[in-house]
Design a protein around this motif. Structure first.
Motif: not given
Lengths: 197, 283
Positions: B224, B226, B231, B257, B259, B261, B274-275, B278
């Motif tokens: 992902w 960020v 996101v 950023g 990520g 998940s 939740q990732p 990160l």
């Protein structure tokens, strides 16, 4: 090869080197008896190295078993121009041991510094003179290191720590650790007389 | 900074031994660094000679503490080899990365880094089978922290490495390499929640993600971007090769950023868990 004739690093215990090398070369052609000789010639250092990294007899025996089987299987790859047969298998064994340390859950519980402690002395009664001489030689070489070099080498080789981890542990810049490890080995190499012939 | 804290050695020898040779000889590189460094050695016979000497030296350290395993181990090993077939082909006489067929079996070519026939990194390199790493190798020393070398052969079509065309593989690898060899590459390494780690190498707005994450059966890792509070998907990580996935990000845009998940197979519109990673994107 154009600038240097590499016939590989030469250990001083030339007779010993030769016998393990020859045995492995013969084993590469399927000679099981030669492989047994290769085992006998190299296993004390292989097992001693692995045991010092893993500090667990059962695991160390597993690694030794794996690595000798691998050596048997891949013996054709051994190239005496590039190093000794013992160096070849010790390198394989050390890497396996270190991989185990790094992947094992238990590694976090492990006190790295404890890994540096030397285990109880070899209890064999049948050490040959050349083995003793070589051991003395290596010990002399180790004593030529500075204390910080020795510490870094021990953390890396026996502690299984990466240079990055050593830098963190010792709060040193990574470049310093790299240089220290390299210079330590160069020093050892020169004192031991491991040279390109 | 003290690159000079330790003694130098007799003239001429030190220059032949580059800075990572000691760490390599002591197995003090992580897998990715080791693979990069060994590729460097493959392209530089002088460096290789110097490094191998140090490794031979390191292999003698254990001489000081020899130990005898129990006799049954010897018997067990010798019994096992009787039933274990050997590789038969003679190794090539000398190194040279040269033309190594992508499909090469393990037996036909000499190990690039001799003494490491069981090295996974080596096996990965063989599978990858592509010549010409001088550039990468040179960069390997500069960008040491760069992790990864485990290029998935095709990051986008994970299951089907063999059918991917050579051209597509090479294009992809070139993209990955161009990031890894970029002079100004920046490296961010982040430990993943629950184990594993991801290394992201940034070159401008391009990036390569080297993910070393535990397998997630019936799920996939999704990457992902960020951007502040928002996101958006950057894609699905390919199935790992030897435990690692490589993912090329052509443009990180204005993201701050990256990520990762765990998502259902096929991915999600927005993260549903939740990732686990990160990683900030360097400005």
């Amino acid at each position: 090869m154009s600038t240097m004739t590499t016939s590989g690093p030469r250990a001083t215990g030339a007779a010993e080197r030769g016998s393990a090398d020859d045995a492995l070369l013969a084993a590469a052609t399927g000679d099981q008896h030669a492989f047994a000789q290769f085992y006998d010639a190299t296993v004390p250092v292989v097992f001693g190295t692995v045991l010092r990294v893993l500090r667990d007899h059962a695991q160390s025996e597993e690694v030794v078993q794996e690595v000798f089987l691998e050596a048997w299987r891949t013996a054709v790859r051994f190239d005496p121009a590039r190093g000794t047969a013992r160096g070849w298998i010790v390198t394989m064994a050390h890497r396996r041991a270190v991989d185990r340390v790094r992947s094992s859950q238990a590694s976090s519980d492990r006190d790295e510094r404890a890994g540096i402690r030397e285990p109880a002395p070899y209890d064999s009664v049948s050490e040959e003179v050349e083995v003793l001489l070589e051991r003395e030689e290596v010990q002399r070489a180790l004593s030529a290191l500075t204390p910080v070099q020795r510490e870094a080498v021990d953390l890396a080789y026996y502690g299984g720590r990466t240079h990055r981890e050593i830098a963190e542990d010792l709060r040193l810049p990574l470049g310093t650790v790299k240089t220290r490890l390299r210079d330590a080995l160069i020093r050892l190499r020169d004192v031991m007389g491991v040279t390109v012939a | 900074m003290s690159g000079t804290d330790d003694a130098t050695t007799r003239g001429g020898t030190r220059e032949d031994v580059d800075s990572l040779a000691g760490a390599w000889a002591l197995d003090a590189l992580d897998d990715d660094e080791r693979a990069l460094y060994e590729r460097h050695l493959q392209s530089s016979p002088a460096a290789r000679d110097g490094a191998e000497q140090l490794r031979e030296t390191a292999s003698r350290l254990g001489v000081t503490t020899p130990a005898q395993p129990p006799p049954h181990l010897r018997a067990s090993i010798l019994a096992a080899i009787a039933d274990t077939p050997q590789e038969r082909s003679a190794p090539a006489a000398s190194v040279v990365a040269g033309a190594r067929p992508a499909s090469s079996g393990r037996s036909v070519d000499a190990p690039a880094a001799p003494g490491a026939p069981v090295d996974l990194a080596e096996q990965r390199r063989r599978r990858r089978g592509r010549p010409g790493y001088a550039l990468l190798a040179a960069a390997a020393c500069a960008v040491v922290a760069v992790g990864g070398v485990t290029y998935a052969v095709d990051a986008r079509r994970d299951a089907d490495r063999l059918s991917a065309t050579v051209a597509a593989q090479e294009r992809y690898q070139e993209q990955v390499e161009s990031v890894l060899t970029s002079a100004g590459a920046q490296v961010v390494r982040v430990d993943a929640t629950g184990g594993g780690a991801a290394t992201v190498v940034h070159a401008g707005t391009r990036a390569v993600v080297l993910a070393d994450l535990p397998p997630v059966p019936d799920r996939q890792y999704q990457l992902w971007f960020v951007e502040g509070q928002t996101v958006r998907s950057a894609g699905l990580l390919p199935a790992p090769a030897d435990g690692r996935s490589t993912f090329f990000v052509p443009d990180t845009g204005g993201a701050s950023g990256l990520g990762i998940s765990v998502e259902p197979v096929g991915g999600s519109q927005q993260p549903t868990t939740q990732p686990i990673v990160l990683a900030p994107i360097p400005a």
